[in-house]
Design a protein around this motif. Sequence first.
Motif, PDB file in Angstrom:
ATOM      1  N   UNK A 176      35.947  18.344 -44.946  1.00  0.00           N
ATOM      2  CA  UNK A 176      35.467  19.417 -44.078  1.00  0.00           C
ATOM      3  C   UNK A 176      34.621  20.451 -44.821  1.00  0.00           C
ATOM      4  N   UNK A 177      34.382  20.228 -46.120  1.00  0.00           N
ATOM      5  CA  UNK A 177      33.566  21.146 -46.914  1.00  0.00           C
ATOM      6  C   UNK A 177      34.257  22.458 -47.252  1.00  0.00           C
ATOM      7  N   UNK A 178      35.569  22.570 -46.973  1.00  0.00           N
ATOM      8  CA  UNK A 178      36.269  23.838 -47.183  1.00  0.00           C
ATOM      9  C   UNK A 178      36.775  24.029 -48.608  1.00  0.00           C
ATOM     10  N   UNK A 179      36.704  22.991 -49.430  1.00  0.00           N
ATOM     11  CA  UNK A 179      37.148  23.111 -50.810  1.00  0.00           C
ATOM     12  C   UNK A 179      38.621  23.404 -50.917  1.00  0.00           C
ATOM     13  N   UNK A 180      39.041  23.864 -52.091  1.00  0.00           N
ATOM     14  CA  UNK A 180      40.435  24.224 -52.344  1.00  0.00           C
ATOM     15  C   UNK A 180      40.432  25.672 -52.811  1.00  0.00           C
ATOM     16  N   UNK A 181      41.054  26.538 -52.044  1.00  0.00           N
ATOM     17  CA  UNK A 181      41.009  27.978 -52.300  1.00  0.00           C
ATOM     18  C   UNK A 181      41.304  28.318 -53.755  1.00  0.00           C
ATOM     19  N   UNK A 182      40.440  29.118 -54.327  1.00  0.00           N
ATOM     20  CA  UNK A 182      40.515  29.626 -55.699  1.00  0.00           C
ATOM     21  C   UNK A 182      40.376  28.550 -56.783  1.00  0.00           C
ATOM     22  N   UNK A 183      40.148  27.296 -56.369  1.00  0.00           N
ATOM     23  CA  UNK A 183      39.949  26.224 -57.353  1.00  0.00           C
ATOM     24  C   UNK A 183      38.546  25.623 -57.203  1.00  0.00           C
ATOM     25  N   UNK A 184      38.258  25.083 -56.019  1.00  0.00           N
ATOM     26  CA  UNK A 184      36.941  24.504 -55.733  1.00  0.00           C
ATOM     27  C   UNK A 184      36.364  25.237 -54.532  1.00  0.00           C
TER      28      UNK A 184
ATOM     29  N   UNK B  85      32.450  33.215 -53.721  1.00  0.00           N
ATOM     30  CA  UNK B  85      32.071  32.552 -52.478  1.00  0.00           C
ATOM     31  C   UNK B  85      32.940  33.107 -51.361  1.00  0.00           C
ATOM     32  N   UNK B  86      32.291  33.660 -50.357  1.00  0.00           N
ATOM     33  CA  UNK B  86      32.990  34.237 -49.208  1.00  0.00           C
ATOM     34  C   UNK B  86      34.078  35.223 -49.650  1.00  0.00           C
ATOM     35  N   UNK B  87      33.769  36.010 -50.683  1.00  0.00           N
ATOM     36  CA  UNK B  87      34.668  37.056 -51.153  1.00  0.00           C
ATOM     37  C   UNK B  87      35.767  36.593 -52.091  1.00  0.00           C
ATOM     38  N   UNK B  88      35.813  35.317 -52.438  1.00  0.00           N
ATOM     39  CA  UNK B  88      36.842  34.786 -53.334  1.00  0.00           C
ATOM     40  C   UNK B  88      36.176  34.333 -54.635  1.00  0.00           C
ATOM     41  N   UNK B  89      36.781  34.722 -55.763  1.00  0.00           N
ATOM     42  CA  UNK B  89      36.251  34.345 -57.071  1.00  0.00           C
ATOM     43  C   UNK B  89      36.716  32.942 -57.453  1.00  0.00           C
ATOM     44  N   UNK B  90      35.780  32.186 -58.032  1.00  0.00           N
ATOM     45  CA  UNK B  90      36.045  30.839 -58.539  1.00  0.00           C
ATOM     46  C   UNK B  90      35.536  30.792 -59.968  1.00  0.00           C
ATOM     47  N   UNK B  91      36.294  30.155 -60.839  1.00  0.00           N
ATOM     48  CA  UNK B  91      35.881  30.057 -62.235  1.00  0.00           C
ATOM     49  C   UNK B  91      36.315  28.702 -62.795  1.00  0.00           C
ATOM     50  N   UNK B  92      35.900  27.662 -62.127  1.00  0.00           N
ATOM     51  CA  UNK B  92      36.222  26.317 -62.599  1.00  0.00           C
ATOM     52  C   UNK B  92      34.932  25.650 -63.075  1.00  0.00           C
TER      53      UNK B  92
END
Length: 147
Positions: free
Chosen positions: A63-71, A101-108
């Motif tokens: 669904x393109x939603x990724x995994x919160x805070x990971x992807x 992305x959409x207010x959530x930080x990702x650092x993977x």
Amino acid sequence: MKKIIIISISLFVLIACNSNEKKSKSTAQNNSVTKQDLPLLKESIERGKIIYNKLCITCHLTDGKGVSKIFPPLADSDFLQENQTESIKAIKHGLTGKITVNGIDYNSVMSPLGLSNKEVADAINYINNNWGNNIDNFVTPEKVSEL
């Protein structure tokens, strides 16, 4: 002295407005879809779906939603909308470091996928036109190679 300051500020603004980063962004983002492009875009999206389902689905999900805070999500993604150049480069060369992305930080880490310019264009065209994304940007292999 006042004239020198005014001239210096004017030159600084002129140079800043013509930076390479701004040109790079406009290269990727100002390629609106024309009626003539629609059949080519549709074909590209179909090829992109195959690429996505082979390589991207594992992290970004069906669904393109990724995994919160990971992807990060690709669905309704403000990052994708606002950073087409960086998104294209990420598909081509991978991505490391913090993004929001959409207010959530990702650092993977996203490793390079080893895709050709055509495959990158197809993948980004598929992503740009799915899951709530309606990004009016037809990416061609030539645009990918310019980046």
